[in-house]
Design an enzyme around this catalytic site. Structure first.
Site, PDB file in Angstrom:
ATOM      1  CG  ASP A  60      -1.991  -1.045   1.181  1.00 25.55           C
ATOM      2  OD1 ASP A  60      -2.398  -1.430   0.063  1.00 25.55           O
ATOM      3  OD2 ASP A  60      -2.436  -1.491   2.256  1.00 25.55           O
ATOM      4  CE1 TYR A 118       4.066  -6.587   3.699  1.00 29.05           C
ATOM      5  CE2 TYR A 118       3.308  -8.861   3.842  1.00 29.05           C
ATOM      6  CZ  TYR A 118       3.385  -7.662   3.162  1.00 29.05           C
ATOM      7  OH  TYR A 118       2.784  -7.537   1.931  1.00 29.05           O
TER       8      TYR A 118
END
Length: 270
Positions: A60, A118
């Site tokens: 994003d 992540y």
């Protein structure tokens, strides 16, 4: 009359690192800066033909990557240095190619991936940072990293992550398989490290937002398990900011033999 012989097509994989703070996300969009658009432009200059890339994970706006993987097809035969040094020379300073590897026809950066990893970096200090301010999320209340780690362990395994899924998520299912989630402190920095087969939209940031509430003693350790069981996004905490999130690794079957690089970001060990 004989048919015109078609040139061979080469499939190439690249490891990509980028600071996402000045981009509206990975995916190419009209009239806004994207990482994909900058990378495709640089690759097309080296290949001397239009190049379209496919990535492992579409991050994003504001999210960073140290371990993004992409692939593309081209008829241009180039040395590895052209796809690394040459492409980097045509990229802005906040995007870089880390490695290159020729891959077989059946490789796909997204669909061949078996897991994504992540890391979320929290700068846990009373005052905001000036250095690396767009690469960390500032949280001024003292955080208990060990408490956060204990609370997060209920997320391991295959679960319905509706409570940690963005309302606009387009995935067909909220079920994901989390392989590990670790929360550690490094001085003023708290690091949330999570690996799963895949992630629903905003899953990491929604988990981190709720873990910070536990770490600040605003919620009990049992709260994360309660949220997971409730399957209701309205009950969990606000989404953590994008600045602290990094895609650090993507796993593939060993037969593709892709290069391994330090996860990072920066000084963080693997």
């Amino acid at each position: 009359m004989s048919a015109v012989e078609q040139p061979p097509v080469y499939k190439i994989a690249l490891g990509i690192e980028y600071d996402g703070s000045k981009y509206y996300g990975w995916q190419r969009q009209n009239e806004v800066r994207s990482v994909q658009e900058k990378l495709e432009k640089a690759l097309s200059q080296v290949a001397n033909e239009p190049v379209n890339v496919f990535c492992a994970g579409r991050t994003d706006a504001g999210v960073h990557g140290t371990g993004q993987v992409v692939h593309f097809e081209t008829t241009a035969l180039r040395k590895d240095a052209a796809w690394t040094l040459g492409v980097n020379a045509n990229l802005p300073g906040d995007i870089a190619v880390r490695w290159v590897k020729a891959v077989p026809e059946d490789f796909h950066a997204r669909f061949s991936a078996t897991a994504r990893r992540y890391r979320y970096i929290i700068y846990n200090h009373r005052l905001r940072p000036a250095i690396l301010g767009h690469g960390v999320t500032h949280f001024y209340e003292p955080l208990d990293a060990e408490r956060m780690h204990r609370a997060a362990q209920c997320l391991i395994g295959e679960n319905d992550f509706t409570s940690f899924r963005a309302v606009q998520c387009q995935s067909r299912t909220p079920w994901r398989n989390v392989m590990h989630i670790n929360v550690t402190r490094h001085g003023a920095y708290v690091v949330v490290d999570i690996k799963a087969n895949a992630f629903v939209h905003h899953m990491v940031r929604n988990i981190v937002g709720s873990l910070m509430e536990v770490g600040a003693h605003n919620q009990p350790e049992s709260w994360i398990a309660e949220l997971l069981a409730a399957k209701d996004r309205r009950l969990s905490a606000a989404t953590a900011k994008a600045e602290g999130l990094y895609l650090v690794a993507v796993d593939y079957p060993e037969r593709f033999d892709l290069p391994k690089t330090p996860l990072g970001p920066l000084f963080l060990a693997d």
